[in-house]
Design a protein around this motif. Sequence first.
Motif, PDB file in Angstrom:
ATOM      1  N   LEU A   2       0.841  -1.193   0.000  1.00 17.96           N
ATOM      2  CA  LEU A   2       0.000   0.000   0.000  1.00 17.96           C
ATOM      3  C   LEU A   2       0.878   1.246   0.000  1.00 17.96           C
ATOM      4  O   LEU A   2       1.946   1.273   0.608  1.00 17.96           O
ATOM      5  CB  LEU A   2      -0.883   0.028   1.247  1.00 17.96           C
ATOM      6  N   PRO A  50     -16.815  -3.861   7.128  1.00 20.32           N
ATOM      7  CA  PRO A  50     -17.570  -3.829   5.876  1.00 20.32           C
ATOM      8  C   PRO A  50     -16.766  -4.374   4.695  1.00 20.32           C
ATOM      9  O   PRO A  50     -15.535  -4.342   4.709  1.00 20.32           O
ATOM     10  CB  PRO A  50     -17.827  -2.334   5.672  1.00 20.32           C
ATOM     11  N   LYS A  51     -17.499  -4.890   3.710  1.00 21.20           N
ATOM     12  CA  LYS A  51     -16.870  -5.240   2.435  1.00 21.20           C
ATOM     13  C   LYS A  51     -17.115  -4.046   1.521  1.00 21.20           C
ATOM     14  O   LYS A  51     -18.169  -3.915   0.914  1.00 21.20           O
ATOM     15  CB  LYS A  51     -17.510  -6.513   1.872  1.00 21.20           C
ATOM     16  N   HIS A  54     -14.145   1.545   4.245  1.00 20.35           N
ATOM     17  CA  HIS A  54     -13.948   1.323   5.674  1.00 20.35           C
ATOM     18  C   HIS A  54     -13.263   2.532   6.278  1.00 20.35           C
ATOM     19  O   HIS A  54     -12.235   2.989   5.761  1.00 20.35           O
ATOM     20  CB  HIS A  54     -13.086   0.066   5.864  1.00 20.35           C
ATOM     21  N   TRP A  58      -4.805   4.934  11.148  1.00 22.68           N
ATOM     22  CA  TRP A  58      -3.438   4.516  10.882  1.00 22.68           C
ATOM     23  C   TRP A  58      -2.523   5.398  11.719  1.00 22.68           C
ATOM     24  O   TRP A  58      -2.904   6.493  12.129  1.00 22.68           O
ATOM     25  CB  TRP A  58      -3.087   4.681   9.399  1.00 22.68           C
ATOM     26  N   ARG A  72     -10.724   3.523   3.231  1.00 21.02           N
ATOM     27  CA  ARG A  72     -10.108   2.589   2.279  1.00 21.02           C
ATOM     28  C   ARG A  72     -11.164   1.578   1.852  1.00 21.02           C
ATOM     29  O   ARG A  72     -11.963   1.118   2.665  1.00 21.02           O
ATOM     30  CB  ARG A  72      -8.924   1.870   2.947  1.00 21.02           C
ATOM     31  N   THR A  74     -12.133  -1.981   1.164  1.00 17.36           N
ATOM     32  CA  THR A  74     -11.527  -3.249   1.589  1.00 17.36           C
ATOM     33  C   THR A  74     -11.591  -4.326   0.503  1.00 17.36           C
ATOM     34  O   THR A  74     -11.099  -5.418   0.705  1.00 17.36           O
ATOM     35  CB  THR A  74     -12.201  -3.801   2.863  1.00 17.36           C
ATOM     36  N   VAL A  75     -12.213  -4.021  -0.637  1.00 22.93           N
ATOM     37  CA  VAL A  75     -12.197  -4.978  -1.744  1.00 22.93           C
ATOM     38  C   VAL A  75     -10.989  -4.722  -2.644  1.00 22.93           C
ATOM     39  O   VAL A  75     -10.267  -5.635  -3.025  1.00 22.93           O
ATOM     40  CB  VAL A  75     -13.510  -4.910  -2.557  1.00 22.93           C
ATOM     41  N   SER A  76     -10.751  -3.441  -2.963  1.00 24.78           N
ATOM     42  CA  SER A  76      -9.634  -3.099  -3.853  1.00 24.78           C
ATOM     43  C   SER A  76      -8.387  -2.680  -3.073  1.00 24.78           C
ATOM     44  O   SER A  76      -7.304  -2.577  -3.651  1.00 24.78           O
ATOM     45  CB  SER A  76     -10.038  -1.954  -4.780  1.00 24.78           C
ATOM     46  N   ASP A  77      -8.514  -2.434  -1.758  1.00 25.34           N
ATOM     47  CA  ASP A  77      -7.446  -1.898  -0.903  1.00 25.34           C
ATOM     48  C   ASP A  77      -7.030  -0.482  -1.298  1.00 25.34           C
ATOM     49  O   ASP A  77      -5.983   0.009  -0.876  1.00 25.34           O
ATOM     50  CB  ASP A  77      -6.208  -2.812  -0.873  1.00 25.34           C
TER      51      ASP A  77
ATOM     52  N   VAL B 244     -20.549  -9.967   6.829  1.00 19.10           N
ATOM     53  CA  VAL B 244     -21.419  -9.456   5.766  1.00 19.10           C
ATOM     54  C   VAL B 244     -22.733 -10.231   5.752  1.00 19.10           C
ATOM     55  O   VAL B 244     -23.817  -9.644   5.672  1.00 19.10           O
ATOM     56  CB  VAL B 244     -20.709  -9.570   4.399  1.00 19.10           C
ATOM     57  N   GLU B 247     -24.809  -9.563   8.986  1.00 18.97           N
ATOM     58  CA  GLU B 247     -25.367  -8.201   8.985  1.00 18.97           C
ATOM     59  C   GLU B 247     -26.738  -8.186   8.308  1.00 18.97           C
ATOM     60  O   GLU B 247     -27.649  -7.461   8.718  1.00 18.97           O
ATOM     61  CB  GLU B 247     -24.392  -7.262   8.247  1.00 18.97           C
ATOM     62  N   TYR B 302      -3.828  -4.883   8.110  1.00 20.64           N
ATOM     63  CA  TYR B 302      -5.075  -4.174   7.865  1.00 20.64           C
ATOM     64  C   TYR B 302      -6.189  -5.131   7.440  1.00 20.64           C
ATOM     65  O   TYR B 302      -5.928  -6.172   6.856  1.00 20.64           O
ATOM     66  CB  TYR B 302      -4.881  -3.101   6.784  1.00 20.64           C
ATOM     67  N   THR B 303      -7.443  -4.766   7.724  1.00 24.99           N
ATOM     68  CA  THR B 303      -8.584  -5.579   7.299  1.00 24.99           C
ATOM     69  C   THR B 303      -8.736  -5.486   5.793  1.00 24.99           C
ATOM     70  O   THR B 303      -8.432  -4.458   5.192  1.00 24.99           O
ATOM     71  CB  THR B 303      -9.899  -5.074   7.932  1.00 24.99           C
ATOM     72  N   SER B 304      -9.191  -6.577   5.183  1.00 24.26           N
ATOM     73  CA  SER B 304      -9.374  -6.556   3.729  1.00 24.26           C
ATOM     74  C   SER B 304     -10.151  -7.779   3.276  1.00 24.26           C
ATOM     75  O   SER B 304     -10.136  -8.819   3.932  1.00 24.26           O
ATOM     76  CB  SER B 304      -8.010  -6.515   3.031  1.00 24.26           C
ATOM     77  N   TYR B 305     -10.822  -7.651   2.144  1.00 16.09           N
ATOM     78  CA  TYR B 305     -11.509  -8.788   1.511  1.00 16.09           C
ATOM     79  C   TYR B 305     -10.838  -9.118   0.176  1.00 16.09           C
ATOM     80  O   TYR B 305     -11.438  -9.751  -0.678  1.00 16.09           O
ATOM     81  CB  TYR B 305     -12.978  -8.445   1.268  1.00 16.09           C
ATOM     82  N   SER B 306      -9.601  -8.650  -0.033  1.00 14.18           N
ATOM     83  CA  SER B 306      -9.005  -8.689  -1.371  1.00 14.18           C
ATOM     84  C   SER B 306      -8.400 -10.043  -1.734  1.00 14.18           C
ATOM     85  O   SER B 306      -8.047 -10.262  -2.880  1.00 14.18           O
ATOM     86  CB  SER B 306      -7.937  -7.609  -1.489  1.00 14.18           C
ATOM     87  N   ARG B 308      -5.514 -11.049  -1.337  1.00 13.81           N
ATOM     88  CA  ARG B 308      -4.161 -10.857  -1.862  1.00 13.81           C
ATOM     89  C   ARG B 308      -3.143 -10.666  -0.741  1.00 13.81           C
ATOM     90  O   ARG B 308      -2.312 -11.517  -0.511  1.00 13.81           O
ATOM     91  CB  ARG B 308      -4.120  -9.662  -2.811  1.00 13.81           C
TER      92      ARG B 308
END
Lengths: 99, 417
Positions: A2, A50-51, A54, A58, A72, A74-77, B244, B247, B302-306, B308
């Motif tokens: 990032l 959340p997806k 968010h 930091w 940010r 959280t799907v694409s970062d 998700v 919720e 960090y939180t993420s759904y990616s 990756r």
Amino acid sequence: MLLIHCPYCDETLPELEFAYAGEAHIARPEDPSTMSDEEWRDFLFIRSNPKGPHFERWRHVHGCARFFNAVRDTVSDRFLLTYKAGEPRPDLASLEAAQ
Amino acid sequence: MPRYSAFAVVKNALTGHTRWREQWPDAQPKKEYDVIIVGAGGHGLGAAYYLAKEHGITNVAVIDKGWLGGGNTGRNTTIIRSNYLYDESAKLYDHALDLWDGLSQELNYNVMFSRRGVMMLAHNVHDVQSFQRHVHSNRLNGVDNRWLSAEEAKAFCPPLNISPDARYPVMGAALQMRAGTARHDAVAWGYARAAAARGVDIIQNCPVIAIRRGPDGAVTGVDTAKGFIGAKKVAVSAAGHTSVVMESAGVRMPLESFPLQALVSEPVKPVFPCVVMSNTVHAYISQSDKGELVIGSGTDQYTSYSQRGGLPLIEHTVAAICEIFPIFNRMRMLRKWGGIVDVTPDRSAIIGKTPVKNLFVNCGWGTGGFKATPGAAHTLAHTVATGEPHPINAPFTLDRFRTGRLIDEAAAAAVAH
């Protein structure tokens, strides 16, 4: 990796300089003694997770060492915005429209 | 469903192996089920299997947004162990380990469970004290675990560098011989085949959009990409996506979803006899039966759904592996990937009832859900079938975050889970 914009240093720097500090805009209770168990649970443990966009904190640990907030996805970062601590929570609709 | 056996292999050889049947049919949703399980990973498929086998509930559907076993079941580093500190955890994970033992025979499907031993390295005085405490606690709970000196650790795993001037000196290790690895995909496939054989529908590529509730608040079914499907009971076993899904039923969860990465090297001849974990420097490693070194570490910050994760973590992990095992210095890595893990504040799972009537949840396994697959599935099935938790999963409630009765492996485990 990032790339994160520190709103205090006004520079975009690699993730390694920063520490993630959890969800933003969770206010510490003003009168803890009146809180119910449910309210304590929500404050301490429940997170929106959340997806999508968010709100999160930091800390620029290897720079100015100050906390700031970010939005940010959280799907694409991808970061939509970073802003200084204490500033009001930005409106999500206008943020996404600006993208 | 025809049984797999040496005889079946010979019989099918006579017809040129052209008459093998599919392992399970690709089902289309019926109008209504007794139980719908959201998430066709090892946990969800296993729960469907135990519902059918132990509780006689066969009108069950397992629904997944992708293909079965394509989430964390297919993305983990396949480590199985039960050397947890607290009584509640030790019972739960050891229950899973007991079920792992006979799983291939029970499912008539080779899950390749291999008790090759899991060794956890101690690099400093704190590690030594903490792991010895674990060993003693485990022994009191009847969980296999023992303490090794650095020399004994080296004898058990020859590639280990125990030189006193190493970057990460080895001061000893805790070894669970009963622990090991299994073939992760085969676990999902084996449970899927055994569940389908008992009448369970497995519905793939069908995202659950929302859990629907009736006027009395109880669950009535799920809205999916293939329309509404009615259900008397719904169990959510959706790993990183649990927040998700829950919720949509109006239940906010004490979960955060993080990317957890892993990587594999090019395949080489057998060189690494066991699983080694180093929690202080955050790396663990084993060798698959295909010959690849399977390497993992902690989550991204960090939180993420990616699905990756970032490269700095991989660099850190590989650097640690090269220091501890200099033999792998010039090994080339083939690929890396990420899975999304749902982490609770106390790093222990949640298996049980929810505030919504007839809605159950199995989540919060964080970075260590694979090892628990049979145990989680078995206790979830019991909870769904009877409406009350099994004594083994009774402490792992959602309500513990209100009462404060946490199972605080986060502070106690000193493990990368």
